[in-house]
Design an enzyme around this catalytic site. Structure first.
Site, short mmCIF file in Angstrom:
data_model
loop_
_atom_site.label_atom_id
_atom_site.label_comp_id
_atom_site.label_asym_id
_atom_site.label_seq_id
_atom_site.Cartn_x
_atom_site.Cartn_y
_atom_site.Cartn_z
CB SER A 1 1.38 -3.42 -3.29
OG SER A 1 1.80 -2.70 -2.23
CE LYS B 1 1.61 -0.02 -7.25
NZ LYS B 1 1.99 -0.91 -6.46
CB SER C 1 1.02 0.51 -2.90
OG SER C 1 1.97 -0.48 -3.74
N1 GLN Z 1 2.57 -2.28 2.64
C1 GLN Z 1 3.98 -2.67 2.07
C2 GLN Z 1 4.79 -1.54 2.34
O1 GLN Z 1 4.50 -0.41 2.72
C3 GLN Z 1 3.68 -3.39 0.77
C4 GLN Z 1 3.98 -2.51 -0.30
C5 GLN Z 1 4.21 -3.08 -1.80
O2 GLN Z 1 3.90 -4.14 -1.81
N2 GLN Z 1 4.52 -2.11 -2.63
O3 GLN Z 1 5.87 -1.76 2.03
#
Ligand code: GLN
Length: 485
Positions: free
Chosen positions: A177, A78, A153
């Site tokens: 994410s 990532k 994400s």
């Molecule tokens: N969807 C969650 C957020 O927007 C989780 C994001 C993540 O785990 N990086 O914060």
């Protein structure tokens, strides 16, 4: 030979029996990227030295060196994990041209093991989002149906694994994410216990929640990658001093007597009937395998999303203060004072979602609001932790959906950021409590989109949740390599 369709465990065995070479695995994976990437858009940056990395491994194998089981296996990373000499953007204009001068600890470990770094994957800007739509660079598409999002994400990592554009991948999980995109793309995603994987070199979103996780097409593969990346690191003050077993070697499908808790609050009206049905089917299968199922209650669940977004945004507003145009990253041109430079740099360098979180975070930390929001969120965090602790007195693992729905279409919730936040209801509790949780594929919707099942355990009980996941995978005859593309 379609080596890209094989698991890391299979490829590792083949390499050792000289049935294939690392160069062949990489050539095949690169050819697959060539075919699929236009439709998937998983990568922001592809590494140029893939074949050189592979040749190095082949040479060492030919010389009879004993290498790590993951040597020669492609891995995608990532793009919020620092890679020395390779641009690391966080999918933001702010870091469009940023090239880190050092490797994250996890990257050092991958390199030392001889894994082949294929490229850096797309994400929601600074890991804020659940669909990979907020990337400054591109949209990533779900390999099962390119009209749908891959989740987020870590959507680039999940899509790359599902589409065969890599064998394994790293993601980061602050509120789901790793698990949610794994669920949307039909692969396995493990979010480890907070403190078990070093965050050194992971570009911070919300430091008290962020954790790097492993993604693969089988439980065993995911366990292999996790075993490689976990461990104490003096460079991370929150890293836990502790030794870890070889999780992959210890994987066992014997779950007789395993106590599964099913918290009813995770199966509310907001959860799509197809998701409820698939997860329950998974639970029943485990029950037939010898597990004992018990319905339990988790009353503070309804506050988890609120607590998460307050804590995560508060920390994000502080972490992202460093992007001021002075030290590194993007700087706006034609400014007439220092303040003007700050304002224009941050206005142009960040996208809307990041700015929304910074404003929310600054608001909840302000003197007037601190007690009413931030302090309350921390109290809620305490209660959630306690409820998990109580639940784990009665059960060994908890099983729930990963997300209330399967993948959705881009733009579906663009007008409703709040609705999008509430979708994180099933994943954020594990981050709030620092617990390990894994997502495994457990079925498909009528439209052919994957559904994920989440298995959560007590702190450092990775082996228990991996075993439950492994048992499930074995009982259902393995996970098919998904992806219509
Ligand atoms: N969807 C969650 C957020 O927007 C989780 C994001 C993540 O785990 N990086 O914060």
């Amino acid at each position: 030979m379609k080596l890209y369709r094989k698991t890391a465990s299979e490829l590792s065995a083949m390499l050792r029996k000289r049935e294939c070479s690392a160069a062949e695995i990489c050539k095949d994976t690169l050819a697959r990227i060539h075919v699929a990437e236009d439709r998937i858009g998983a990568y922001i940056t592809q590494c140029e030295d893939v074949m050189q990395q592979a040749q190095k491994v082949d040479k060492a194998l030919a010389a009879g060196e004993v290498l790590h089981p993951l040597a020669g296996i492609p891995v995608a990373v990532k793009d919020n994990i620092s890679t020395k000499g390779i641009r690391t953007t966080c999918a933001s204009r702010m870091l469009e041209h940023y090239v880190p001068p050092y490797d994250a600890t996890v990257i050092e470990k991958l390199r030392r093991a001889g894994m082949i770094l294929i490229g850096k994957t797309n994400l929601d800007e600074f890991a804020m989002g659940a669909s990979t739509e907020t990337s400054y660079f591109k949209k990533t598409h779900n390999p099962h149906n390119t009209e749908y999002v891959p989740g987020g994400s870590s959507g680039g990592s999940a899509a790359a694994v599902a589409a065969g554009e890599t064998i394994l991948a790293l993601g980061s999980d602050t509120g789901g994410s790793v698990r949610q995109p794994a669920a949307f793309c039909g692969i396995v995603g493990l979010k480890p216990t907070y403190g078990s994987v070093s965050r050194y070199g992971l570009i911070a979103y919300a430091s008290s929640l962020d954790q790097i996780g492993a993604m693969g097409r089988s439980v065993h593969d995911t366990a292999m990658l996790y075993s490689l990346i976990c461990g104490y690191d003096k460079m991370d003050a929150t890293s836990v001093q502790k030794s870890y077993p070889d999780f992959a070697a210890a994987c066992s499908a014997d779950i007789r007597g395993l106590r599964i808790g099913v918290p009813k609050e995770y199966f509310g009206d907001n959860v799509h009937p197809a998701v409820q049905a698939a997860v329950w089917k998974g639970i029943r299968l485990l029950e037939r395998g010898g597990a004992v199922v018990k319905e339990i209650s988790f009353p503070s669940m309804e506050y988890a999303v609120n607590a998460y977004y307050i804590i995560a945004s508060a920390e994000a507003s502080s972490n992202l203060a460093r992007y001021d145009g002075v030290r590194y990253g993007f700087r706006a041109e034609k400014t007439d004072s220092l303040t003007d430079m700050y304002v224009k740099t941050r206005s142009l360098g960040f996208g809307d979602e990041v700015k929304r979180r910074i404003m929310l975070g600054t608001f909840v930390l302000s003197t007037e609001c601190y007690d009413a929001y931030y302090k309350k969120a921390l109290l809620m965090q305490r209660r959630i932790k306690q409820e998990f602790a109580d639940a784990f007195q009665m059960c060994d693992v908890l099983i729930t959906p990963v997300y209330p729905t399967a993948a959705f279409q881009p733009g579906a919730l663009a007008e409703h950021p709040l609705m999008r936040y509430t979708g994180d209801i099933c994943t954020v509790p594990a981050n709030i409590a620092g617990l390990p949780a894994i997502s495994v594929p457990c079925g498909m919707t009528e439209q052919g989109l994957p559904i994920g099942m989440q298995i959560t355990g007590p702190h450092f009980a990775e082996q228990t949740i991996l075993n439950a996941a492994y048992a499930y995978e074995t009982l259902c005859g393995g996970f098919p390599m998904g992806g219509a593309v």
